[in-house]
Design a protein around this motif. Structure first.
Motif, PDB file in Angstrom:
ATOM      1  N   UNK A   1      14.894  -2.926 -16.560  1.00  0.00           N
ATOM      2  CA  UNK A   1      14.506  -1.520 -16.552  1.00  0.00           C
ATOM      3  C   UNK A   1      15.505  -0.622 -17.279  1.00  0.00           C
ATOM      4  N   UNK A   2      16.750  -1.046 -17.409  1.00  0.00           N
ATOM      5  CA  UNK A   2      17.675  -0.331 -18.295  1.00  0.00           C
ATOM      6  C   UNK A   2      17.177  -0.423 -19.734  1.00  0.00           C
ATOM      7  N   UNK A   3      16.709  -1.596 -20.119  1.00  0.00           N
ATOM      8  CA  UNK A   3      16.177  -1.780 -21.475  1.00  0.00           C
ATOM      9  C   UNK A   3      14.892  -0.979 -21.678  1.00  0.00           C
ATOM     10  N   UNK A   4      14.044  -0.930 -20.665  1.00  0.00           N
ATOM     11  CA  UNK A   4      12.824  -0.136 -20.769  1.00  0.00           C
ATOM     12  C   UNK A   4      13.171   1.343 -20.970  1.00  0.00           C
ATOM     13  N   UNK A   5      14.176   1.834 -20.247  1.00  0.00           N
ATOM     14  CA  UNK A   5      14.601   3.222 -20.415  1.00  0.00           C
ATOM     15  C   UNK A   5      15.082   3.463 -21.841  1.00  0.00           C
ATOM     16  N   UNK A   6      15.784   2.481 -22.409  1.00  0.00           N
ATOM     17  CA  UNK A   6      16.249   2.614 -23.790  1.00  0.00           C
ATOM     18  C   UNK A   6      15.068   2.683 -24.755  1.00  0.00           C
ATOM     19  N   UNK A   7      14.032   1.870 -24.505  1.00  0.00           N
ATOM     20  CA  UNK A   7      12.850   1.889 -25.380  1.00  0.00           C
ATOM     21  C   UNK A   7      12.122   3.225 -25.299  1.00  0.00           C
ATOM     22  N   UNK A   8      12.007   3.782 -24.097  1.00  0.00           N
ATOM     23  CA  UNK A   8      11.350   5.083 -23.951  1.00  0.00           C
ATOM     24  C   UNK A   8      12.146   6.184 -24.646  1.00  0.00           C
ATOM     25  N   UNK A   9      13.469   6.085 -24.599  1.00  0.00           N
ATOM     26  CA  UNK A   9      14.317   7.034 -25.316  1.00  0.00           C
ATOM     27  C   UNK A   9      14.083   6.914 -26.822  1.00  0.00           C
ATOM     28  N   UNK A  10      13.989   5.681 -27.305  1.00  0.00           N
ATOM     29  CA  UNK A  10      13.735   5.463 -28.733  1.00  0.00           C
ATOM     30  C   UNK A  10      12.347   5.976 -29.122  1.00  0.00           C
ATOM     31  N   UNK A  11      11.360   5.807 -28.238  1.00  0.00           N
ATOM     32  CA  UNK A  11      10.000   6.257 -28.548  1.00  0.00           C
ATOM     33  C   UNK A  11       9.951   7.762 -28.759  1.00  0.00           C
ATOM     34  N   UNK A  12      10.782   8.505 -28.023  1.00  0.00           N
ATOM     35  CA  UNK A  12      10.799   9.958 -28.185  1.00  0.00           C
ATOM     36  C   UNK A  12      11.397  10.376 -29.525  1.00  0.00           C
ATOM     37  N   UNK A  13      12.015   9.427 -30.216  1.00  0.00           N
ATOM     38  CA  UNK A  13      12.598   9.679 -31.531  1.00  0.00           C
ATOM     39  C   UNK A  13      12.042   8.695 -32.555  1.00  0.00           C
ATOM     40  N   UNK A  14      10.748   8.413 -32.428  1.00  0.00           N
ATOM     41  CA  UNK A  14      10.105   7.383 -33.259  1.00  0.00           C
ATOM     42  C   UNK A  14      10.188   7.708 -34.744  1.00  0.00           C
ATOM     43  N   UNK A  15      10.047   8.971 -35.102  1.00  0.00           N
ATOM     44  CA  UNK A  15      10.089   9.331 -36.517  1.00  0.00           C
ATOM     45  C   UNK A  15      11.419   8.939 -37.146  1.00  0.00           C
ATOM     46  N   UNK A  16      12.514   9.226 -36.433  1.00  0.00           N
ATOM     47  CA  UNK A  16      13.835   8.866 -36.959  1.00  0.00           C
ATOM     48  C   UNK A  16      13.963   7.360 -37.118  1.00  0.00           C
TER      49      UNK A  16
ATOM     50  N   UNK B   1      16.461 -12.357  -9.743  1.00  0.00           N
ATOM     51  CA  UNK B   1      15.473 -11.292  -9.571  1.00  0.00           C
ATOM     52  C   UNK B   1      16.153  -9.931  -9.671  1.00  0.00           C
ATOM     53  N   UNK B   2      17.375  -9.835  -9.118  1.00  0.00           N
ATOM     54  CA  UNK B   2      18.137  -8.591  -9.223  1.00  0.00           C
ATOM     55  C   UNK B   2      18.515  -8.300 -10.669  1.00  0.00           C
ATOM     56  N   UNK B   3      18.954  -9.321 -11.401  1.00  0.00           N
ATOM     57  CA  UNK B   3      19.276  -9.151 -12.824  1.00  0.00           C
ATOM     58  C   UNK B   3      18.033  -8.721 -13.593  1.00  0.00           C
ATOM     59  N   UNK B   4      16.908  -9.324 -13.270  1.00  0.00           N
ATOM     60  CA  UNK B   4      15.636  -9.003 -13.917  1.00  0.00           C
ATOM     61  C   UNK B   4      15.327  -7.515 -13.790  1.00  0.00           C
TER      62      UNK B   4
ATOM     63  N   UNK C   1       0.821  -1.208   0.000  1.00  0.00           N
ATOM     64  CA  UNK C   1       0.000   0.000   0.000  1.00  0.00           C
ATOM     65  C   UNK C   1       0.854   1.255   0.000  1.00  0.00           C
ATOM     66  N   UNK C   2       1.925   1.247   0.785  1.00  0.00           N
ATOM     67  CA  UNK C   2       2.827   2.402   0.853  1.00  0.00           C
ATOM     68  C   UNK C   2       3.501   2.651  -0.496  1.00  0.00           C
ATOM     69  N   UNK C   3       3.961   1.578  -1.134  1.00  0.00           N
ATOM     70  CA  UNK C   3       4.644   1.714  -2.430  1.00  0.00           C
ATOM     71  C   UNK C   3       3.704   2.305  -3.473  1.00  0.00           C
ATOM     72  N   UNK C   4       2.510   1.753  -3.575  1.00  0.00           N
ATOM     73  CA  UNK C   4       1.600   2.221  -4.623  1.00  0.00           C
ATOM     74  C   UNK C   4       1.009   3.595  -4.297  1.00  0.00           C
TER      75      UNK C   4
ATOM     76  N   UNK D   1       8.052  -1.696  -8.933  1.00  0.00           N
ATOM     77  CA  UNK D   1       8.294  -3.114  -8.710  1.00  0.00           C
ATOM     78  C   UNK D   1       9.475  -3.340  -7.771  1.00  0.00           C
ATOM     79  N   UNK D   2      10.509  -2.502  -7.879  1.00  0.00           N
ATOM     80  CA  UNK D   2      11.732  -2.724  -7.106  1.00  0.00           C
ATOM     81  C   UNK D   2      11.497  -2.681  -5.594  1.00  0.00           C
ATOM     82  N   UNK D   3      10.858  -1.639  -5.037  1.00  0.00           N
ATOM     83  CA  UNK D   3      10.621  -1.673  -3.581  1.00  0.00           C
ATOM     84  C   UNK D   3       9.673  -2.776  -3.144  1.00  0.00           C
ATOM     85  N   UNK D   4       8.811  -3.268  -4.051  1.00  0.00           N
ATOM     86  CA  UNK D   4       7.932  -4.393  -3.694  1.00  0.00           C
ATOM     87  C   UNK D   4       8.746  -5.654  -3.421  1.00  0.00           C
ATOM     88  N   UNK D   5       9.870  -5.794  -4.125  1.00  0.00           N
ATOM     89  CA  UNK D   5      10.819  -6.867  -3.827  1.00  0.00           C
ATOM     90  C   UNK D   5      11.727  -6.478  -2.657  1.00  0.00           C
ATOM     91  N   UNK D   6      12.253  -5.240  -2.727  1.00  0.00           N
ATOM     92  CA  UNK D   6      13.363  -4.847  -1.872  1.00  0.00           C
ATOM     93  C   UNK D   6      12.962  -4.650  -0.411  1.00  0.00           C
TER      94      UNK D   6
END
Length: 417
Positions: A181-196, A173-176, A25-28, A48-53
């Motif tokens: 989330x590094x990969x997710x950040x990369x995808x969001x960066x790519x989305x901001x340049x979708x036209x290119x 779980x730590x690797x996950x 409840x606190x996390x969400x 997700x991270x504090x839900x594990x951590x």
């Protein structure tokens, strides 16, 4: 409720469950803040991270005794299958077909990339640093495969099917979390340049506008405030199908164990009761999605499934050893090689079939991040497209257990186990 170890400060499962509920409840609550320190914190740290951590910290400091608690077996046997049912019952088979072949091709390419990446990273690390993949490491990789194709439910399923110990599970779980989330950040960066990216991919984007309009219309038609009847029906579907899975698994396992030993079915965990509970629950959810039961999604079936899933995640977290990854730091390198294989295959296929970046990014995140984050990536292109991420992520929940199991068998062969 079981009494846990006398060395823990909180000594009963009832109190531990209350603590886990408070943590979730606190996390969400914090993640939903629209301003202030929590908004800044969760802009960087995934919820997700504090839900594990946080449960892991409670376990590591002696506040609770995760290993001695009966909460994880309860969540594993009842909440996990129930969440799979609710995720699958919301799947719109016809809707997925209407997304067009490129969306499905990119999603399945992402699935294939995770499976191939597991085998390639295991082999490469076997050359670069054999100690990292020695022993039971292949078992831990099955849990990451389940997570990166489906989600937390499939990850937990592989933990049980391949009998992954808590320390090894904690390492992956730590690797996950870190690599995912590094990969997710990369995808969001790519989305901001979708036209290119779309120009580089030589993509045909004409289907995106039609898709946006169709999904916005779908949201308007199906969303509603859940009534008590809706909630009771969701409960009936989830727990009823879970009970059916338990009932059918028993005689099925007994029959498999009666078969000739030379068939070696035990080597593939086909005599695992839990494996069949998960398989039957998943199949029941898919079949129900073809009926009017799918309308329960409008009342929040998958949201209730997510509640079940996060309770499971918290019970897994409270068994984690926070020092575990320090014993095998090069598991992060294995994870990076793994995700690069996944990304490389996606880029290659996207270029070959001229798929828009949207299909590539959402197809990838529907595998790697599941329903918790695939809508975020989809929504980065347009808010009305966020449900597409959920739609494909649900398909990942369906495939996750089966594909992760197959990958586990191949990893077992590579390991010579």
């Amino acid at each position: 409720m079981n009494e846990v170890s006398g060395t823990a400060l909180i000594g009963s499962d009832a109190a531990v469950l209350g603590l886990l509920a408070a943590i979730l409840g606190f996390v969400f609550w914090g993640a939903a803040r629209e301003q202030g320190i929590w908004k800044k914190f969760y802009a960087v740290v995934p919820a997700l991270l504090p839900c594990y951590l946080l449960p892991a910290i409670a376990n590591s400091t002696g506040l609770i005794d995760g290993a001695g608690s009966g909460l994880y077996p309860m969540a594993r046997d009842y909440l996990l299958p129930a969440s799979l049912v609710l995720f699958c019952v919301s799947m719109d088979v016809r809707g997925i077909v209407r997304l067009g072949p490129k969306a499905l091709i990119m999603f399945l390419t992402g699935t294939a990339g995770v499976m191939l990446g597991a085998l390639v990273s295991f082999s490469v690390m076997g050359v670069l640093h054999p100690e990292t993949v020695a022993g039971e490491t292949w078992r831990g990789m099955t849990t990451l495969t389940g997570s990166w194709i489906g989600g937390g439910a499939n990850q937990a399923a592989m933990k049980e099917v391949f009998e992954v110990d808590a320390t090894l599970f904690g390492q992956f779980a730590a690797v996950d979390v870190i690599v995912g989330y590094v990969w997710m950040a990369a995808l969001l960066f790519m989305a901001s340049r979708a036209d290119w990216w779309d120009r580089w991919l030589k993509a045909d984007t004409s289907a995106i506008d039609a898709l946006r309009k169709r999904m916005a219309s779908y949201q308007e038609q199906h969303a509603r405030i859940a009534s008590l009847t809706d909630l009771m029906l969701i409960f009936a579907v989830a727990i009823g199908a879970t009970g059916l899975a338990h009932q059918l698994a028993e005689p099925l396992v007994a029959w498999i164990r009666s078969l000739p030993a030379e068939w070696r079915l035990q080597d593939y965990s086909l005599d695992s009761r839990f494996f069949w509970i998960v398989v039957i629950a998943t199949a029941a959810g898919v079949l129900l999605s073809l009926t009017r039961a799918r309308q329960l999604e409008g009342a929040g079936a998958s949201k209730i499934g997510t509640v079940f899933l996060y309770v499971l995640i918290a019970t897994i977290g409270m068994q984690m050893d926070l020092k575990a990854l320090a014993d095998k730091p090069l598991l992060l390198l294995l994870g990076l090689i793994w995700i690069l294989v996944h990304a490389g295959l996606l880029l290659l296929v996207a270029r070959l079939i001229r798929a828009p970046l949207f299909f590539m990014a959402v197809g990838s995140q529907a595998n790697i991040g599941a329903a918790a984050s695939a809508p975020v990536v989809a929504g980065a292109f347009h808010p009305a497209l966020a449900p597409v991420g959920v739609l494909l992520a649900v398909l990942g929940y369906v495939l996750g257990t089966y594909c992760a199991y197959l990958t586990g068998v191949m990893l077992q062969g590579l390991a010579g186990a």
